[in-house]
Design a protein around this motif. Structure first.
Motif, PDB file in Angstrom:
ATOM      1  N   LEU A 119       0.991  -1.268   0.006  1.00 34.88           N
ATOM      2  CA  LEU A 119       0.052   0.110   0.030  1.00 34.88           C
ATOM      3  C   LEU A 119       0.855   1.154   0.203  1.00 34.88           C
ATOM      4  O   LEU A 119       0.640   2.369  -0.564  1.00 34.88           O
ATOM      5  N   ASN A 120       1.904   1.151   0.879  1.00 35.39           N
ATOM      6  CA  ASN A 120       2.731   2.358   1.065  1.00 35.39           C
ATOM      7  C   ASN A 120       4.164   1.850   1.554  1.00 35.39           C
ATOM      8  O   ASN A 120       4.261   0.468   1.401  1.00 35.39           O
ATOM      9  N   HIS A 123       3.051  -0.250   4.886  1.00 31.15           N
ATOM     10  CA  HIS A 123       1.984  -1.184   5.217  1.00 31.15           C
ATOM     11  C   HIS A 123       1.769  -2.028   3.774  1.00 31.15           C
ATOM     12  O   HIS A 123       2.071  -1.515   2.635  1.00 31.15           O
ATOM     13  N   TYR A 125      -1.246  -4.502   2.104  1.00 26.66           N
ATOM     14  CA  TYR A 125      -2.779  -4.855   1.909  1.00 26.66           C
ATOM     15  C   TYR A 125      -2.935  -6.132   1.776  1.00 26.66           C
ATOM     16  O   TYR A 125      -2.382  -6.565   0.558  1.00 26.66           O
ATOM     17  N   CYS A 127      -5.904  -9.397   1.448  1.00 27.06           N
ATOM     18  CA  CYS A 127      -7.258  -9.931   1.607  1.00 27.06           C
ATOM     19  C   CYS A 127      -7.245 -11.411   1.263  1.00 27.06           C
ATOM     20  O   CYS A 127      -6.488 -12.094   0.680  1.00 27.06           O
ATOM     21  N   CYS A 136     -10.398  -8.074   4.356  1.00 23.25           N
ATOM     22  CA  CYS A 136      -9.356  -7.330   4.002  1.00 23.25           C
ATOM     23  C   CYS A 136      -8.785  -6.448   5.312  1.00 23.25           C
ATOM     24  O   CYS A 136      -9.610  -6.254   6.041  1.00 23.25           O
ATOM     25  N   THR A 137      -7.457  -6.243   5.164  1.00 23.70           N
ATOM     26  CA  THR A 137      -6.837  -5.721   6.277  1.00 23.70           C
ATOM     27  C   THR A 137      -5.558  -5.088   5.795  1.00 23.70           C
ATOM     28  O   THR A 137      -4.859  -5.309   4.924  1.00 23.70           O
ATOM     29  N   TYR A 138      -5.088  -4.283   6.890  1.00 23.78           N
ATOM     30  CA  TYR A 138      -3.828  -3.557   6.762  1.00 23.78           C
ATOM     31  C   TYR A 138      -2.573  -4.018   7.647  1.00 23.78           C
ATOM     32  O   TYR A 138      -2.979  -4.303   8.764  1.00 23.78           O
ATOM     33  N   ASN A 140       1.372  -4.105   8.915  1.00 27.02           N
ATOM     34  CA  ASN A 140       2.347  -3.410   9.208  1.00 27.02           C
ATOM     35  C   ASN A 140       3.739  -4.305   8.550  1.00 27.02           C
ATOM     36  O   ASN A 140       3.931  -5.382   8.949  1.00 27.02           O
ATOM     37  N   SER A 141       4.289  -3.827   7.705  1.00 29.50           N
ATOM     38  CA  SER A 141       5.286  -4.698   6.757  1.00 29.50           C
ATOM     39  C   SER A 141       6.714  -4.741   7.838  1.00 29.50           C
ATOM     40  O   SER A 141       7.488  -5.925   7.331  1.00 29.50           O
ATOM     41  N   SER A 147      -2.764  -3.327  11.542  1.00 28.50           N
ATOM     42  CA  SER A 147      -3.029  -2.110  12.112  1.00 28.50           C
ATOM     43  C   SER A 147      -4.383  -1.684  12.385  1.00 28.50           C
ATOM     44  O   SER A 147      -4.757  -0.874  13.173  1.00 28.50           O
ATOM     45  N   LEU A 193     -10.373   2.195  -2.379  1.00 30.52           N
ATOM     46  CA  LEU A 193      -9.519   2.650  -1.362  1.00 30.52           C
ATOM     47  C   LEU A 193      -9.079   4.078  -2.100  1.00 30.52           C
ATOM     48  O   LEU A 193      -8.136   4.952  -1.845  1.00 30.52           O
TER      49      LEU A 193
END
Length: 812
Positions: A119-120, A123, A125, A127, A136-138, A140-141, A147, A193
Motif C-alpha cells: 500500500l505504501n 504497510h 494490504y 485480502c 481485507c486488512t492493513y 505493518n510490513s 494495523s 481505496l
C-alpha cells in the motif's frame, strides 16, 4: 452461409488436422535434488498453500500469503530461506460452521490469502477468502501485525479459493478483477481505496460487459496512465453451438471518475479486445493461462512494452499443447483506437457496421462528456479488430509440455545485445529456461521443482538477486536464474547458449556475465564452438591419434562374456556415435542400443579400444573412452554357463582408469539416468558435470597406450595358432592309427592265403573235403549254418585252409 457458419466449419475441419510441431527440447535436465542444480526450499508443517508472493523492493524479504497466515521470509541468504515472522489470520469456529452450513467443504473454508500488495512504504494490504466471506486488512510490513480491524472484502477478493483473480495497487488505490457475489455470477473490474474527490468505480453489468471471465493478470503502464487487465471469457460475438472461449485485454484510465448522470460510479473508459494467438493454418490457442509484462529497453518508447502470455486450446486436438505469444503495446492501442462492434439489443448479436462516432471508446477524460457520448461508449465497448501477436507468428509452441505460469526478463549478453529469456513452469513440475533467438526458441535447461503436480498461483522473478520464486501448495522454492558453474569446459559453456553465462579464458571457468568482464567467450545466436573456443578446443582426429589418446576406462572381461559400454550424452540435443581405431563396427558383432550404449560379446576380435563421440551443433567431442581387455589368469573368475553381462560405465567392476592405474571406476563410469519420461538421458552434473572435460584437459594428460601402434594395442592375446596346431596333430595321429591297423590286417590276410607244402592238388579233393574246407563262412554266405559234424577243417602246417585253397571267409 454466414461468416459465423464459415468459421464454425473451419474449426471442424482444422480439428481433424493433427499438430506437426513438437517444439524445442530442453538441452539438459536436472531432477529434483540434483547436486548440479541446487534449489532452496522453504516448508513448514503448519504452513500450506503458499500461493501468493510479494517481494520487497530491496529483494531481502518475501511476503507470502498462505492458508490462515501471512509470512515474512528472509531470503537475503543464498543458502537458506528462513522465517522471520508470521501473522496468524484464520476464521473463528462460528465462521467455519456457517461456511459448512452453506454447503461448502471444510477444506475450502479456511482463509486463503489471495491479495497481497504494497500500500505504501510501511504497510501491506492483504485480502483473504475467509470462509467464503472475504476480508481485507492493513498489515505493518516491519512487525507483520494488523494495523486496523479487518473489513469486508467483497469485490476485492474472491469467495472461492479456486477462483482466479488479479489485483494491483497504484498510487494507493486498489484495482481488482474478481467476482462480487457468493455464487460467482457477478464479475467486476473495480477500483477501491479512493480518497478525496475520486470515488470507487466498477463496471456497469447491465449490458454484460464481462461474460463469465477468468481473470489472469493486470499491468500498469505509467506513460499511458492506464491499467490493462488480461482474462478469458465466453465470446458472444461468435455463433457456435458450444461456448467459444476467447482471450481478452481490457483497459481503464486511472483518471476516470465516472459520469455525472450516465454511468455514475461506473467506468467510462472501459474497452476490451480479443487477443489472437494463432499461427497460419492452425487452430487458435484461445485460452490464456498466464501473462507477464516486459518493460521497454532503456531509451525505448513506452509503445515497445511487450506482454508475453501462455495460451492453450479448448479443443481436444490441441490437448496437452501450449503456445507463447507476445503482444506489443502499440498494437493494442491501435486496436482500441479503431472501430467497435455494435450490439443488437433485440437479438443480442454483435455486428460491425459503419457508424458515426459520437465518442472514442477507451479514451481518457470522458467523465465530462455528454450523456449521448457516454451512452455511445456504454454500448460500444468491444473492439472490432483483434490484437495480433508480434510478427504475426507464435513466439514458441510445445506439443509435449503444458505450461501454466511464466516470467520474462531481458538480459544483456557479452556482445551488448539484449536477449529475452522466458521462465516457464510446466504442469508436471519442471521450470524451463528458454532464450528467444532469431531461429526460434532455445530451451537452455529444465529444473524439476516439485514431484507431484500441485496448484501454483504465483511465479515471482527477482532480477536484482537473479532468482525466481515458485509458490506451491507445499512451500516456496527458490531457483537461481543462472547455473554457469555446471559447464566445466569452453565447448559446453558455448553450446549452452545461455546469455547469463560466458567462458573466462583466464580462470578457465564458465562464469556469469557482468559488465566488468568483457573478455568472456560467448555465442548465443549460433553456438559455434570452433570459433568461440578456437584457442582451447581440440579436433576429433587430433585426439584420435595413437600418441594423443586421452585416459579412458579399463574394462576387464572374460571371453564369451556380454559387454555393454555406456555412453553418457553430453546433452539431450547431441547424437552419440561409437568408433574403434582402424576397425569397423559391423552390425553382425555389435548392437547399438537406444540409450546410446554399445553391446557385444567379448572375443579376441572385439577386444581393444572404443570411443564414444557426441556431436552437437556441428561440434564433435569424445565423451567416453574404454579399453576392453581379457582378464589375466590370476584374476579370472569362474563364469556361469549362461553369458554374463559386463556394463562398463554403469556399475563398479574389475576396471580402473588407465591414466592412474589405481582407481577402480572412472569418472565416465559414474553416470546415472535422470528422467525415464524424457526420451534422452542426461548425466547429472556432479556425476559427469561435463563429459567434454575428456576432450580438452585429460586428452593432453593421456598416457601413451599405443606405443606399438594402435592395432597391436587394440588386440588382446590370440589362440588361433594353438588351435590350428592341436587340430592338425590330432588329425595326424588318427590317420596314423588307421594306417597301422589297415597294414596289420593286410599282412595277416596275405600270410593266410600263401600256398603251403603238403597240400594236395585241388583237382584230387573230394566234394566232402571241398565243403569242409569252405568252413562256416561259405555256408553263412548261402544263408545256412552247417552242423558241427559236417563242417570239416583241415590243419596243415598250422594254417587253416579251405577247399578252394584260400582263407576261410575270403571270397573266391
Amino acid at each position: 452461409m454466414g461468416i459465423h457458419s464459415l468459421l464454425s466449419l473451419s474449426v471442424v475441419l482444422l480439428s481433424c488436422v493433427s499438430p506437426s510441431e513438437t517444439g524445442p527440447t530442453p538441452r539438459v535436465s536436472f531432477s529434483l535434488g540434483s547436486p548440479g542444480r541446487l534449489v532452496t526450499r522453504f516448508s513448514s508443517p503448519d504452513v500450506s498453500n503458499t500461493t501468493t508472493l510479494l517481494l520487497s523492493h530491496d529483494g531481502d524479504l518475501l511476503y507470502v500469503g498462505a492458508r490462515d497466515a501471512v509470512l515474512a521470509l528472509d531470503v537475503s541468504n543464498e543458502d537458506a530461506i528462513t522465517l522471520r515472522s508470521k501473522l496468524d489470520w484464520s476464521p473463528s469456529e462460528k465462521d467455519l460452521e456457517q461456511c459448512s452450513m452453506k454447503g461448502k467443504k471444510m477444506s475450502d473454508c479456511p482463509n486463503f490469502i489471495r491479495v497481497l500488495q504494497f500500500l505504501n512504504s510501511s504497510h501491506v494490504y492483504a485480502c483473504g477468502t475467509f470462509a467464503f466471506s472475504p476480508r481485507c486488512t492493513y498489515i505493518n510490513s516491519e512487525t507483520l501485525t494488523m494495523s486496523l480491524k479487518p473489513d469486508e472484502g467483497r469485490g476485492r477478493c474472491p469467495y472461492d479459493p479456486y477462483q482466479r483473480n488479479t489485483a494491483i495497487i497504484v498510487d494507493g488505490e486498489l484495482y481488482t478483477g474478481t467476482v462480487a457475489d457468493y455464487r460467482g455470477n457477478r464479475p467486476v473490474i473495480s477500483r477501491h481505496l479512493s480518497e478525496g474527490r475520486r470515488v470507487d468505480l466498477k463496471l456497469d453489468d447491465t449490458l454484460g460487459w464481462l461474460e463469465d471471465p477468468t481473470f489472469i493478470s493486470s499491468s500498469f503502464v505509467p506513460d499511458e496512465e492506464k491499467i490493462y487487465f488480461f482474462f478469458s471469457e465466453v465470446g458472444r460475438e461468435y455463433d457456435f453451438i458450444d461456448k467459444f472461449i476467447v482471450s481478452r485485454v481490457s483497459q481503464i484510465c486511472m483518471s476516470d471518475v465516472g459520469g455525472q448522470r450516465t454511468l455514475q460510479r461506473r467506468w467510462t473508459t472501459f474497452a476490451k479486445a480479443q487477443l489472437l494467438c494463432q499461427a497460419d493454418n492452425e487452430l487458435p490457442y484461445n485460452v490464456i493461462q498466464d501473462i507477464d509484462t516486459l518493460a521497454p529497453a532503456e531509451g525505448a518508447p513506452a509503445d515497445d512494452t511487450l506482454f508475453y502470455g501462455i495460451f492453450t486450446s479448448q479443443w481436444s486436438v490441441n490437448s496437452g499443447r501450449s503456445a507463447v505469444c507476445s503482444f506489443r503495446l502499440s498494437d493494442i492501442k491501435s486496436v482500441f483506437s479503431g472501430n467497435y462492434k455494435v450490439l443488437n439489443r433485440d437479438t443480442l448479436q454483435w455486428s460491425t457496421r459503419v457508424q458515426e462516432k459520437v465518442a472514442n471508446p477507451g479514451e481518457c477524460g470522458l467523465h465530462n462528456a455528454s450523456d449521448n457520448a457516454l451512452r455511445f461508449v456504454k454500448e460500444n465497448f468491444l473492439a472490432d479488430d483483434s490484437v495480433r501477436p508480434v510478427g504475426r507468428t507464435l513466439t514458441m509452441v510445445s506439443a509435449e509440455h503444458t505450461y501454466s505460469h511464466l516470467s520474462v526478463q531481458r538480459v544483456q549478453a557479452v556482445n551488448q545485445r539484449d536477449y529475452t529469456v522466458l521462465f516457464l513452469l510446466t504442469e508436471s513440475g519442471y521450470l524451463h529456461k528458454a532464450v528467444l533467438l532469431q531461429a526460434g526458441a532455445h530451451i537452455v535447461e529444465e529444473v524439476q521443482v516439485f514431484v507431484q503436480p500441485q496448484p501454483v498461483k504465483s511465479l515471482k522473478l527477482s532480477t536484482a538477486q537473479g532468482v525466481i520464486y515458485v509458490g506451491t501448495s507445499e512451500g516456496v522454492v527458490r531457483v537461481p536464474t543462472a547455473n554457469c558453474s555446471a559447464y566445466w569446459t569452453c565447448p559446453q559453456c558455448v553450446l549452452a547458449r545461455d546469455p547469463f553465462c560466458g567462458w573466462d579464458p583466464n580462470s578457465r571457468a564458465c562464469v556469469r556475465v557482468s559488465n566488468s568482464k568483457s573478455s568472456l567467450v560467448q555465442d548465443v545466436d549460433r553456438g559455434n564452438v570452433e570459433e568461440a573456443c578456437s584457442s582451447v578446443s581440440l579436433t576429433h582426429r587430433a585426439r584420435f591419434s595413437p600418441n594423443k589418446l586421452s585416459a579412458g576406462e579399463l574394462v576387464s572381461v572374460s571371453l564369451n562374456e556380454v559387454v555393454r559400454l555406456q555412453c553418457p550424452p553430453s546433452s539431450r540435443l547431441s547424437r552419440q556415435q561409437w568408433e574403434r581405431p582402424n576397425s569397423r563396427l559391423s552390425s553382425e558383432l555389435y548392437l547399438h542400443l537406444e540409450d546410446g550404449s554399445l553391446s557385444f560379446v567379448a572375443t579376441p576380435t572385439t577386444l581393444g579400444h572404443y570411443l564414444c563421440l557426441s556431436t552437437e551443433n556441428g561440434f564433435q567431442q569424445t565423451v567416453a573412452i574404454y579399453h576392453v581387455r581379457q582378464k589375466s589368469s590370476n584374476t579370472a573368475q569362474s563364469q556361469p554357463s549362461s553369458h554374463p553381462v559386463t556394463q562398463a560405465g554403469a556399475r563398479p567392476g574389475p576396471r580402473s582408469k588407465l591414466s592412474e592405474g589405481t582407481s577402480e571406476e572412472s569418472e565416465l563410469g559414474r553416470t546415472e539416468p535422470t528422467q525415464s519420461s524424457r526420451d534422452a538421458q542426461t548425466p547429472t552434473p556432479q556425476q559427469d558435470r561435463d563429459p567434454a572435460l575428456w576432450t580438452q584437459e585429460s586428452g593432453l594428460r593421456g598416457t601413451k597406450l599405443w606405443e606399438e601402434g594402435p592395432l597391436m594395442s587394440a588386440r588382446g592375446p590370440s589362440y588361433l595358432k594353438e588351435l590350428v596346431v592341436v587340430s592338425v596333430l590330432l588329425l595326424l595321429c588318427v590317420s596314423l592309427l588307421i594306417t597301422v591297423l589297415l597294414y596289420t590286417f593286410r599282412q595277416r590276410c596275405r600270410s593266410r592265403t600263401a600256398p603251403q607244402a603238403g597240400t594236395p592238388p585241388r583237382g584230387r579233393r573230394t566234394s566232402m573235403e571241398q565243403e569242409a574246407l569252405r568252413g562256416p563262412c561259405a555256408s553263412k554266405r548261402n544263408g545256412k549254418t552247417p552242423h558241427s559234424a559236417q563242417a570239416g577243417v583241415l590243419v596243415s602246417n598250422g594254417a587253416l585252409t579251405g577247399s578252394n585253397g584260400h582263407l576261410p571267409n575270403t571270397p573266391i
